[in-house]
Design a protein around this motif. Structure first.
Motif, PDB file in Angstrom:
ATOM      1  N   GLN A 131       0.827  -1.211   0.000  1.00 11.92           N
ATOM      2  CA  GLN A 131       0.000   0.000   0.000  1.00 11.92           C
ATOM      3  C   GLN A 131       0.859   1.257   0.000  1.00 11.92           C
ATOM      4  O   GLN A 131       0.538   2.234  -0.683  1.00 11.92           O
ATOM      5  N   ILE A 132       1.954   1.225   0.773  1.00 16.65           N
ATOM      6  CA  ILE A 132       2.855   2.376   0.804  1.00 16.65           C
ATOM      7  C   ILE A 132       3.483   2.590  -0.566  1.00 16.65           C
ATOM      8  O   ILE A 132       3.608   3.716  -1.048  1.00 16.65           O
ATOM      9  N   ASN A 133       3.863   1.482  -1.214  1.00 15.41           N
ATOM     10  CA  ASN A 133       4.460   1.580  -2.546  1.00 15.41           C
ATOM     11  C   ASN A 133       3.472   2.167  -3.547  1.00 15.41           C
ATOM     12  O   ASN A 133       3.835   2.963  -4.413  1.00 15.41           O
ATOM     13  N   GLU A 134       2.204   1.758  -3.420  1.00 11.93           N
ATOM     14  CA  GLU A 134       1.187   2.300  -4.322  1.00 11.93           C
ATOM     15  C   GLU A 134       1.003   3.797  -4.091  1.00 11.93           C
ATOM     16  O   GLU A 134       0.840   4.578  -5.024  1.00 11.93           O
ATOM     17  N   LEU A 135       1.030   4.195  -2.800  1.00 12.63           N
ATOM     18  CA  LEU A 135       0.910   5.626  -2.493  1.00 12.63           C
ATOM     19  C   LEU A 135       2.094   6.399  -3.059  1.00 12.63           C
ATOM     20  O   LEU A 135       1.959   7.549  -3.483  1.00 12.63           O
ATOM     21  N   SER A 136       3.260   5.734  -3.063  1.00 17.39           N
ATOM     22  CA  SER A 136       4.453   6.395  -3.580  1.00 17.39           C
ATOM     23  C   SER A 136       4.374   6.588  -5.090  1.00 17.39           C
ATOM     24  O   SER A 136       5.141   7.358  -5.657  1.00 17.39           O
ATOM     25  N   LYS A 154      11.708   6.923   2.034  1.00 19.54           N
ATOM     26  CA  LYS A 154      12.840   6.139   1.522  1.00 19.54           C
ATOM     27  C   LYS A 154      12.367   5.321   0.343  1.00 19.54           C
ATOM     28  O   LYS A 154      11.412   4.558   0.449  1.00 19.54           O
ATOM     29  N   ILE A 155      13.029   5.462  -0.771  1.00 17.13           N
ATOM     30  CA  ILE A 155      12.649   4.715  -1.967  1.00 17.13           C
ATOM     31  C   ILE A 155      13.732   3.678  -2.249  1.00 17.13           C
ATOM     32  O   ILE A 155      14.862   4.026  -2.583  1.00 17.13           O
ATOM     33  N   ASP A 156      13.366   2.403  -2.094  1.00 18.78           N
ATOM     34  CA  ASP A 156      14.314   1.333  -2.388  1.00 18.78           C
ATOM     35  C   ASP A 156      14.107   0.842  -3.810  1.00 18.78           C
ATOM     36  O   ASP A 156      13.273   1.354  -4.553  1.00 18.78           O
ATOM     37  N   ILE A 161      11.093   0.294  -8.923  1.00 20.25           N
ATOM     38  CA  ILE A 161      10.619  -0.521 -10.047  1.00 20.25           C
ATOM     39  C   ILE A 161       9.111  -0.432 -10.163  1.00 20.25           C
ATOM     40  O   ILE A 161       8.545  -0.324 -11.261  1.00 20.25           O
ATOM     41  N   GLN A 162       8.420  -0.459  -9.005  1.00 19.63           N
ATOM     42  CA  GLN A 162       6.964  -0.367  -9.024  1.00 19.63           C
ATOM     43  C   GLN A 162       6.508   0.988  -9.569  1.00 19.63           C
ATOM     44  O   GLN A 162       5.550   1.064 -10.348  1.00 19.63           O
ATOM     45  N   VAL A 192      21.222   2.656  -7.821  1.00 17.71           N
ATOM     46  CA  VAL A 192      20.301   1.885  -8.671  1.00 17.71           C
ATOM     47  C   VAL A 192      18.935   2.543  -8.711  1.00 17.71           C
ATOM     48  O   VAL A 192      18.291   2.642  -9.753  1.00 17.71           O
ATOM     49  N   VAL A 193      18.482   3.028  -7.546  1.00 17.29           N
ATOM     50  CA  VAL A 193      17.170   3.664  -7.455  1.00 17.29           C
ATOM     51  C   VAL A 193      17.154   4.976  -8.235  1.00 17.29           C
ATOM     52  O   VAL A 193      16.195   5.272  -8.955  1.00 17.29           O
ATOM     53  N   ILE A 194      18.207   5.770  -8.093  1.00 15.86           N
ATOM     54  CA  ILE A 194      18.281   7.040  -8.823  1.00 15.86           C
ATOM     55  C   ILE A 194      18.185   6.781 -10.325  1.00 15.86           C
ATOM     56  O   ILE A 194      17.443   7.452 -11.045  1.00 15.86           O
ATOM     57  N   ASP A 195      18.919   5.795 -10.793  1.00 15.20           N
ATOM     58  CA  ASP A 195      18.889   5.453 -12.220  1.00 15.20           C
ATOM     59  C   ASP A 195      17.482   5.059 -12.656  1.00 15.20           C
ATOM     60  O   ASP A 195      16.994   5.498 -13.704  1.00 15.20           O
ATOM     61  N   SER A 196      16.804   4.231 -11.823  1.00 17.04           N
ATOM     62  CA  SER A 196      15.454   3.779 -12.165  1.00 17.04           C
ATOM     63  C   SER A 196      14.466   4.938 -12.220  1.00 17.04           C
ATOM     64  O   SER A 196      13.642   5.034 -13.138  1.00 17.04           O
ATOM     65  N   LEU A 197      14.552   5.828 -11.244  1.00 18.82           N
ATOM     66  CA  LEU A 197      13.611   6.940 -11.176  1.00 18.82           C
ATOM     67  C   LEU A 197      13.772   7.896 -12.362  1.00 18.82           C
ATOM     68  O   LEU A 197      12.785   8.363 -12.934  1.00 18.82           O
ATOM     69  N   PHE A 198      15.006   8.191 -12.716  1.00 12.11           N
ATOM     70  CA  PHE A 198      15.202   9.115 -13.821  1.00 12.11           C
ATOM     71  C   PHE A 198      14.851   8.487 -15.171  1.00 12.11           C
ATOM     72  O   PHE A 198      14.620   9.203 -16.147  1.00 12.11           O
ATOM     73  N   ARG A 199      14.793   7.159 -15.197  1.00 13.90           N
ATOM     74  CA  ARG A 199      14.348   6.492 -16.424  1.00 13.90           C
ATOM     75  C   ARG A 199      12.867   6.732 -16.681  1.00 13.90           C
ATOM     76  O   ARG A 199      12.386   6.574 -17.804  1.00 13.90           O
TER      77      ARG A 199
END
Length: 253
Positions: A131-136, A154-156, A161-162, A192-199
């Motif tokens: 649920q937290i991931n969905e809110l994010s 905190k974004i892991d 990916i979600q 890894v997270v920074i790369d995913s988010l900017f994608r």
């Protein structure tokens, strides 16, 4: 007082143990303690002589048989399994087996721990995280096909990916053409997270959606640059309000 360990009544230790214990040899149960009787809803008389494999699901029996064979030589690793009670219901347990001598015969002593409560807690935790991931990954629609993606906490990697999977779909369903990705609530990211988010911006551009980045702290910007992420391809503003002004919307203070 004698320190001779041989004076300890081993049977009494087993009988009073709060952990369910089964002793078996040659795939036949020799003994179960009262805690095991309670867990499996049975009595000593009902189970003595039956195969310990009978308590396992059919899909597990082959692996358990190999595990029992190895446990005659040395203790086996702790594993989780689903076992049957005598009334046909199942229970999730932890199993630990090790060899023992019963008279002159080698046997296996198996400790069983009911982990039902732990499993329920883990499932609740997973659901809460989901649920937290969905809110994010919540896209907030504004006027004129403009939306805001407020990233918080905190974004892991799993959450990133979600977000990457959900956001493009949400943007399309809301007919958004400009998405403000706001980093002001983010306090922890790794490479890894920074790369995913900017994608996300690259994916959205393929859908005809312009991404605008706001609230990017200097340290995150430096990290993105070190990963060869070209921030110049995205308009970057200090606040969401500035981004809305950039898009021609007048926002009152």
């Amino acid at each position: 007082m004698s320190d001779n360990i041989s004076e300890i009544d081993y049977r009494e230790v087993l009988d009073y143990s709060l952990d369910p214990i089964i002793i078996h040899t040659d795939y036949r149960i020799m003994y179960i303690n009262p805690a095991a009787e309670e867990l499996f809803k049975t009595t000593q008389e009902e189970v003595i002589g039956i195969s310990p494999l009978d308590i396992f699901q059919e899909t597990s029996k082959s692996a358990i048989k190999k595990r029992i064979t190895g446990a005659y030589a040395s203790p086996a690793d702790v594993i989780e399994e689903t076992v049957y009670k005598m009334d046909g219901t199942t229970v999730d347990v932890e199993l630990y087996c090790h060899p023992v001598m019963v008279g002159n015969k080698k046997a296996i002593q198996t400790y069983i721990r009911d982990i039902t409560d732990r499993k329920i807690t883990e499932e609740k935790q997973k659901e809460m995280e989901r649920q937290i991931n969905e809110l994010s990954a919540t896209v907030v629609p504004l006027l004129d096909e403009i939306g805001v993606l407020p990233l918080v906490g905190k974004i892991d990697q799993e959450k990133a990916i979600q977000i990457l999977e959900i956001v493009p779909l949400k943007v399309q369903s809301l007919n958004i053409t400009h998405l403000i990705i706001d980093f002001s609530g983010v306090y922890s990211l790794d490479d890894v997270v920074i790369d995913s988010l900017f994608r996300i911006g690259s994916v959205l551009s393929l859908l005809g959606v312009q991404s605008i980045i706001t609230g990017l702290r200097p340290e995150l910007a430096i990290e993105a640059t070190s990963l060869n992420i070209d921030l110049s391809s995205f308009p970057t503003m200090s606040t969401v309000k500035n981004a809305l002004s950039y898009l021609g919307l007048n926002v009152k203070s």
